[in-house]
Scaffold this motif. Structure first.
Motif, PDB file in Angstrom:
ATOM      1  N   LEU A   1       0.850  -1.180   0.000  1.00 32.63           N
ATOM      2  CA  LEU A   1       0.000   0.000   0.000  1.00 32.63           C
ATOM      3  C   LEU A   1       0.893   1.240   0.000  1.00 32.63           C
ATOM      4  CD1 LEU A   1      -2.371  -1.158   2.910  1.00 32.63           C
ATOM      5  CD2 LEU A   1      -2.708  -1.522   0.461  1.00 32.63           C
ATOM      6  N   VAL A   2       0.369   2.334  -0.521  1.00 32.28           N
ATOM      7  CA  VAL A   2       1.087   3.605  -0.458  1.00 32.28           C
ATOM      8  C   VAL A   2       0.201   4.591   0.293  1.00 32.28           C
ATOM      9  CG1 VAL A   2       2.120   5.490  -1.788  1.00 32.28           C
ATOM     10  CG2 VAL A   2       2.208   3.141  -2.677  1.00 32.28           C
ATOM     11  N   GLY A   3       0.779   5.271   1.275  1.00 38.18           N
ATOM     12  CA  GLY A   3      -0.062   6.177   2.059  1.00 38.18           C
ATOM     13  C   GLY A   3       0.626   7.484   2.364  1.00 38.18           C
ATOM     14  N   GLU A   4      -0.186   8.445   2.830  1.00 40.69           N
ATOM     15  CA  GLU A   4       0.369   9.729   3.284  1.00 40.69           C
ATOM     16  C   GLU A   4      -0.356  10.175   4.540  1.00 40.69           C
ATOM     17  OE1 GLU A   4       0.061  11.238  -0.552  1.00 40.69           O
ATOM     18  OE2 GLU A   4      -2.093  11.517  -0.503  1.00 40.69           O
ATOM     19  N   ARG A   5       0.228  11.092   5.248  1.00 38.92           N
ATOM     20  CA  ARG A   5      -0.336  11.516   6.539  1.00 38.92           C
ATOM     21  C   ARG A   5      -1.786  11.990   6.345  1.00 38.92           C
ATOM     22  NH1 ARG A   5       2.511  11.804  11.682  1.00 38.92           N
ATOM     23  NH2 ARG A   5       0.684  12.118  12.959  1.00 38.92           N
ATOM     24  N   ALA A   6      -2.702  11.497   7.183  1.00 36.77           N
ATOM     25  CA  ALA A   6      -4.114  11.895   7.050  1.00 36.77           C
ATOM     26  C   ALA A   6      -4.335  13.241   7.724  1.00 36.77           C
ATOM     27  CB  ALA A   6      -4.997  10.860   7.691  1.00 36.77           C
TER      28      ALA A   6
END
Ligand code: SF4
Length: 439
Positions: free
Chosen positions: A434-439
Motif C-alpha cells: 500500500l502507499v499512504g500519506e499523513r491523514a
C-alpha cells in the motif's frame, strides 16, 4: 573473542538468537555486525523442510571460508538443524567447532569461551528449554516490534510435520512471566508484541492453574503494549467461548489460522483434527465478532493422496472464504514423520504447479480486497526507512504482520517518526503493498 551471529528460519529462531546475543553480551563478549570482523561465528539454523536445511548447510559452508581466509577461529552451529541431527552435523562438516541444539541456550556462553578447535558439541539435551522474562535478550533489529515466544513444542502430531521431534512436547511459559516480558518490552519502546509458538491456542494447557490463551490475551491487554498480535492459531482448538473472549481481548484485528487444506480426506490424512466445513464456520465466526478482521492462512499442496479433485476442493475453499492473505507451501517428505510412507505421493512438478495455481487464485482475491482500502484511513506503525528508494519510510497497518504481509510505503519525509504510530490515508494499492500519506 568478537562474536557474530547469523539467524535463519522463523521468528521463533530469531527469539532464540536474541537470547543468545543477550547472554553473550552480558558475559562480556563484544558483538560485531560483520561476519568478517568476528573471531567466533555462530549460525542459528533452521531444519523445517529440506529447502531450509539446504540454506542452513550453505550458510555454514560459506562462513567456514572465513576460518581459512579471515580472522575467525571458531564456528558454532545452533538451532533446529543441530537439535535434529546432533553429532551427525559435525561428522559431515568438520569445519564446525561446536554445536548446540535448541535446548539449554545458556550453554552458548561456555561454548563460545572454549569453542576454538574444540570439535565436539556442547549439549545433546532433549528439547525442553524455555526462557523467561529475566533471560537477557538483545533486540538486534532496529524495528518497533518484537517476537515473544509464549510456548515451545507441539503435541498435535500432524503427519507431515517434523517439528515436535526437535522442538519437543508442548510447554508453556507462566502467564505472569509473559506479561512481565511484554511490559518490559513496552518500557523499552517496543510498540508491537508478536506472540509466537508452534501451537499458540494450546497455551497454558500444560500448566495447572495458569489460565489459557484467552486469559493471557486479556492480561496482556492491561499492559502498555499498544499492539498485541498472536500468530499460528490451530483451528482444532477454537470453540465459541474462545471466539467470544478473543473478541473482548485487546489484540489487533488479525487472525493467522493455517488451514493447510480444504479437502476432508486430506485433512484427515494430515491428522488436522478439523473439517473444512468447521474451518469455514470458524472464519465466519471471527469475522462476525471482529468487524474488519484481516484473515491470513497457509496451505500445503502436494500432500500424498491429493488428487486433482481434492486440490479443486482446496481452490473452492479459498475462493469461498476469500482470505486477505495466504501463504502456500509444497509438501516435503520429512524423515521421522508418517506421511512419506503414505500411498499416492504427488510428484514435485505437480505440487509446484498446484502451488502456483492456488497462489494465482489468491492474488486475484487479495488484490480485489486490498483495492477497497484506497481512500481509507488507518493507524500505521512506522517501522523505519523504506527499502524502496522511492519512499522515505515504511510501516504497517494492524492487518499487516511484519515480514510476511507487505507494507505501507509512506510519502513525506517530515511527516513520520520511526517507531511511532501515525494516521495514514491509503492513496494507492500495488499488489500487496500500500502507499499512504499523513491523514
Ligand atoms: S500443529 Fe503445527 S507444529 Fe504441531 S504438528 Fe501440526 S504442523 Fe507441526
Amino acid at each position: 573473542m568478537k562474536v557474530h551471529l547469523t539467524t535463519l528460519g522463523c521468528p521463533k529462531n530469531q527469539v532464540d538468537s536474541e537470547l543468545m546475543l543477550g547472554l553473550l553480551s552480558e558475559a562480556g563478549f563484544p558483538l560485531v555486525e560483520r561476519a568478517e570482523d568476528a573471531e567466533c561465528l555462530i549460525v542459528n539454523t533452521c531444519a523445517f523442510i529440506d529447502r531450509a536445511r539446504e540454506e542452513s548447510v550453505q550458510t555454514i559452508l560459506e562462513l567456514a571460508r572465513l576460518k581459512e581466509q579471515g580472522r575467525c577461529r571458531a564456528l558454532i552451529v545452533t538451532g533446529c538443524l543441530t537439535q535434529r541431527y546432533g553429532a551427525e552435523v559435525m561428522r559431515e562438516m568438520p569445519e564446525i567447532d561446536g554445536i548446540l541444539g535448541t535446548s539449554n541456550l545458556p550453554a552458548i556462553v561456555e561454548l563460545v569461551r572454549q569453542a576454538a578447535n574444540r570439535h565436539d558439541w556442547a549439549t545433546a539435551a532433549p528439547p525442553g528449554y524455555l526462557y523467561d522474562a529475566r533471560t537477557p535478550r538483545l533486540l538486534t533489529a532496529k524495528v518497533p516490534y518484537a517476537y515473544v515466544k509464549i510456548a515451545e513444542g507441539c503435541d498435535m502430531g500432524c503427519t507431515f510435520c517434523a517439528i515436535p521431534q526437535f522442538r519437543g512436547r508442548h510447554r508453556s511459559r507462566a502467564l505472569a512471566d509473559v506479561v512481565s516480558e511484554v511490559e518490559a518490552l513496552a518500557a523499552r519502546g517496543v510498540q508491537e508484541a508478536i506472540l509466537v509458538s508452534q501451537d499458540t491456542l494450546a497455551y497454558g494447557r500444560d500448566l495447572a492453574g495458569n489460565g489459557d490463551i484467552a486469559d493471557l490475551l486479556l492480561a496482556l491487554g492491561e499492559t502498555r503494549m499498544p499492539w498485541i498480535r498472536p500468530m499460528y492459531l490451530h483451528p482444532a482448538h477454537v470453540n465459541d467461548r474462545l471466539v467470544e473472549r478473543w473478541a473482548r481481548a485487546r489484540v489487533v484485528p488479525y487472525l493467522d489460522m493455517p488451514i493447510q487444506h480444504g479437502d476432508d480426506a486430506i485433512l484427515r490424512s494430515m491428522r488436522r483434527a478439523v473439517t473444512a466445513r468447521r474451518m469455514k464456520d470458524i472464519v465466519a465466526q471471527f469475522r462476525a465478532s471482529m468487524p474488519g478482521v484481516t484473515v491470513r492462512t497457509t496451505v500445503l499442496v502436494g500432500f500424498p493422496g491429493e488428487t486433482e479433485a481434492a486440490f479443486e476442493r482446496l481452490l473452492e475453499f479459498v475462493d469461498e472464504v476469500r482470505f486477505d492473505r495466504l501463504g502456500v507451501f509444497t509438501y516435503s517428505p520429512e524423515e521421522g514423520t508418517p506421511s512419506p510412507g503414505f500411498a499416492d505421493q504427488v510428484g514435485a512438478d505437480v505440487a509446484a504447479e498446484r502451488a502456483a495455481r492456488v497462489q494465482e487464485a489468491q492474488d486475484a482475491i487479495a488484490w480485489e480486497r486490498a483495492a477497497k482500502l484506497v481512500g481509507s484511513v488507518a493507524d500505521v506503525l512506522v517501522d523505519g526507512p523504506s527499502e524502496d528508494g522511492a519512499f522515505d519510510w515504511e510501516g504497517r497497518t494492524a492487518g499487516q504482520a511484519p515480514e510476511i504481509d507487505g507494507v505501507v510505503y509512506l510519502r513525506g519525509r517530515r511527516d513520520f517518526t520511526p517507531g511511532r504510530f501515525a494516521r495514514v490515508r491509503i492513496a494507492e494499492v500495488e499488489g500487496y503493498e500500500l502507499v499512504g500519506e499523513r491523514a
